[in-house]
Design an enzyme around this catalytic site. Structure first.
Site, PDB file in Angstrom:
ATOM      1  N   GLU A  72     -17.353  -8.561  62.158  1.00 22.92           N
ATOM      2  CA  GLU A  72     -18.319  -8.524  63.250  1.00 22.92           C
ATOM      3  C   GLU A  72     -19.773  -8.469  62.782  1.00 22.92           C
ATOM      4  O   GLU A  72     -20.469  -7.447  62.947  1.00 22.92           O
ATOM      5  CB  GLU A  72     -18.004  -7.361  64.196  1.00 22.92           C
ATOM      6  CG  GLU A  72     -16.641  -7.485  64.834  1.00 22.92           C
ATOM      7  CD  GLU A  72     -16.384  -6.492  65.962  1.00 22.92           C
ATOM      8  OE1 GLU A  72     -15.417  -6.720  66.707  1.00 22.92           O
ATOM      9  OE2 GLU A  72     -17.141  -5.510  66.100  1.00 22.92           O
ATOM     10  N   GLU A 117      -8.894  -8.874  66.550  1.00 22.74           N
ATOM     11  CA  GLU A 117      -9.006  -7.657  67.356  1.00 22.74           C
ATOM     12  C   GLU A 117      -8.995  -8.024  68.825  1.00 22.74           C
ATOM     13  O   GLU A 117      -9.660  -8.974  69.245  1.00 22.74           O
ATOM     14  CB  GLU A 117     -10.310  -6.888  67.079  1.00 22.74           C
ATOM     15  CG  GLU A 117     -10.365  -6.167  65.762  1.00 22.74           C
ATOM     16  CD  GLU A 117     -11.664  -5.384  65.587  1.00 22.74           C
ATOM     17  OE1 GLU A 117     -12.248  -4.944  66.615  1.00 22.74           O
ATOM     18  OE2 GLU A 117     -12.091  -5.210  64.439  1.00 22.74           O
TER      19      GLU A 117
END
EC number: 3.2.1.21
Length: 442
Positions: free
Chosen positions: A169, A353
């Site tokens: 991320e 995720e």
């Protein structure tokens, strides 16, 4: 409660797993790990709920075998974990902590012993404090040091992991942390943000180059995506959604896919970018073996001309929300899986995720969480639709295996399939764990 989706609805060899991150579960005070910028950020005024940190977390450092047993017994195929830079190299450079390397040796071996595939992430946010002191990701030298760390940890476990992601991320590492100030180092500085937005991708490129030189394959990066939609059809709100999409989603995807940054985002960031950044784009966009897609929610955007660039703000949407206040919008996952295919062609994709936070309470040794079972079902269905539309999705990892340290939200937000009592550290599988386990039965 059961799921109306099962393993047989997915291609042969499709992997189902659960994800964790080092600082969020391991217990950073154990095993000679060095200090991180999250340790100090958490002690600032109002930065983290109750000023909590990851010193003990879930004590996965000592309880990893129990946690891996839960994955195996649930019928999962893979475990996505991260390796802490500060655990392996306490100062970020130089001396190596052998106890840290030994821990990851044990973890990988224990994962394999249970028939699970280890999916490693090199960096999930715990920057060694010594590097933070020198500017962290706003300093180009951090990207160079990151490649050294990648080499050190891969030399120990890289022969046994199924895949390696460089960065988890990058939007959170750069924009959320250096412009919005919500994560460590907690800056609100567009110059630092612009440099971090570039240097985090440079670190990715340098690590891939280093690992390729070691003969490693199955290398990728994990990007987080959030669907940005206009709050109303008004042109100014459509423009706000577009610039949000460029900063949040397109900046990173277009850099790795095409070696460029989107023009609207670059217009605001270019004056603050490091000199010669263009020369790094070939390294950043070198070929990968797979892409990880993290997806949770959408945002409804409106123009905010009273604010500095990018002059946008999010407004509350009408859909049901998780404990984080995030709207539940499974179509967004389908959207970004299609976008990944359009950007990267036939490159394999993993949902690395996806999950929801809920205020889960253990009662009489059980945790009822029907909303999470429905959430997983809906997002697995979105994944299945993307596969039908021609996306080469190879696996789905739920976030997270365990309730854990949820960064600025401390121990308040619970994403896990496994409930953790943070006083006793007792693990209790939730109803969603059992439902997913049944769906995965062979």
């Amino acid at each position: 409660m059961t799921m109306d989706v099962s393993r047989k609805d997915f291609p042969e060899g499709f992997l189902f797993g659960a994800a964790t991150a080092a600082y969020q579960i391991e217990g950073h005070r154990f095993g000679g790990a060095g200090p991180t910028h999250w340790d100090s950020f958490s002690k600032g005024p109002g930065t983290v709920v109750r000023a909590e940190d990851g010193a003990t977390a879930c004590d996965h450092y000592h309880r990893y075998e129990q946690d891996l047993d839960l994955l195996r017994d649930g019928g999962f195929d893979a475990y996505r974990f991260s390796t802490s830079w500060a655990r392996v190299m306490p100062e970020g450079t130089g001396a190596v902590n052998e106890a840290g390397l030994d821990f990851y040796d044990r973890l990988v071996d224990a994962t394999l012993e249970r028939g699970l595939r280890p999916f490693q992430t090199l960096y999930h946010w715990e920057l060694p404090s010594a590097l933070a002191d020198r500017g962290g990701w706003a300093n180009r030298d951090t990207a160079l040091a990151f490649a050294d760390f990648a080499e050190v940890i891969s030399a120990r476990i890289g022969d046994r992991v199924a895949s390696t992601a460089t960065i988890n991320e990058p939007w959170c590492v750069a924009w959320l942390s250096h412009y919005l100030g919500h994560h460590a180092p907690g800056l609100r500085d567009i110059r630092a943000a612009a440099r971090a937005m570039h240097h985090i991708l440079l670190g990715h490129g340098l690590a891939v180059e280093r690992l390729r030189g070691m003969g490693r394959d199955e290398l990728g990066i994990v990007l987080n995506f959030e669907r940005a939609l206009p709050a109303t059809p008004a042109p100014e709100h459509a423009a706000a959604a577009d610039i949000q999409d460029q900063i949040y989603n397109r900046w990173f995807l277009e850099a790795i896919a095409h070696g460029r940054y989107p023009e609207g985002a670059l217009e605001g960031l270019a004056p603050h970018m490091p000199a010669g950044w263009q020369d790094d784009m070939a390294l950043i966009s070198q070929p990968l073996d797979w892409l990880g897609v993290n997806y949770y929610t959408r945002s409804m955007m409106r123009a905010a001309p009273e604010q500095p660039w990018p002059s946008v703000t999010a407004v509350e949407g009408p859909l049901p929300k998780t404990q984080m206040g995030w709207e539940i919008y499974p179509d967004g996952l389908h959207h970004f899986l299609i976008r990944a295919r359009d950007a990267l062609g036939a490159l394999p994709v993993y949902v690395t995720e996806n999950g929801m936070a809920r205020d889960d309470q253990a009662e009489a040794g059980a945790v009822a969480d029907p909303e999470r079972t429905n959430f997983i079902t809906a997002h697995l269905d979105a994944t299945r639709r993307a596969i039908a539309d021609g996306v080469d999705v190879r696996g789905f990892f739920y976030w997270s295996l365990l309730d854990n340290y949820e960064w600025a939200f401390g121990y308040e937000k619970r994403f896990g399939l496994i409930h953790v009592d943070f006083q006793t550290l007792e693990r209790t599988p939730k109803a969603s764990y059992h439902a997913l386990s049944s769906a995965l039965a062979r």
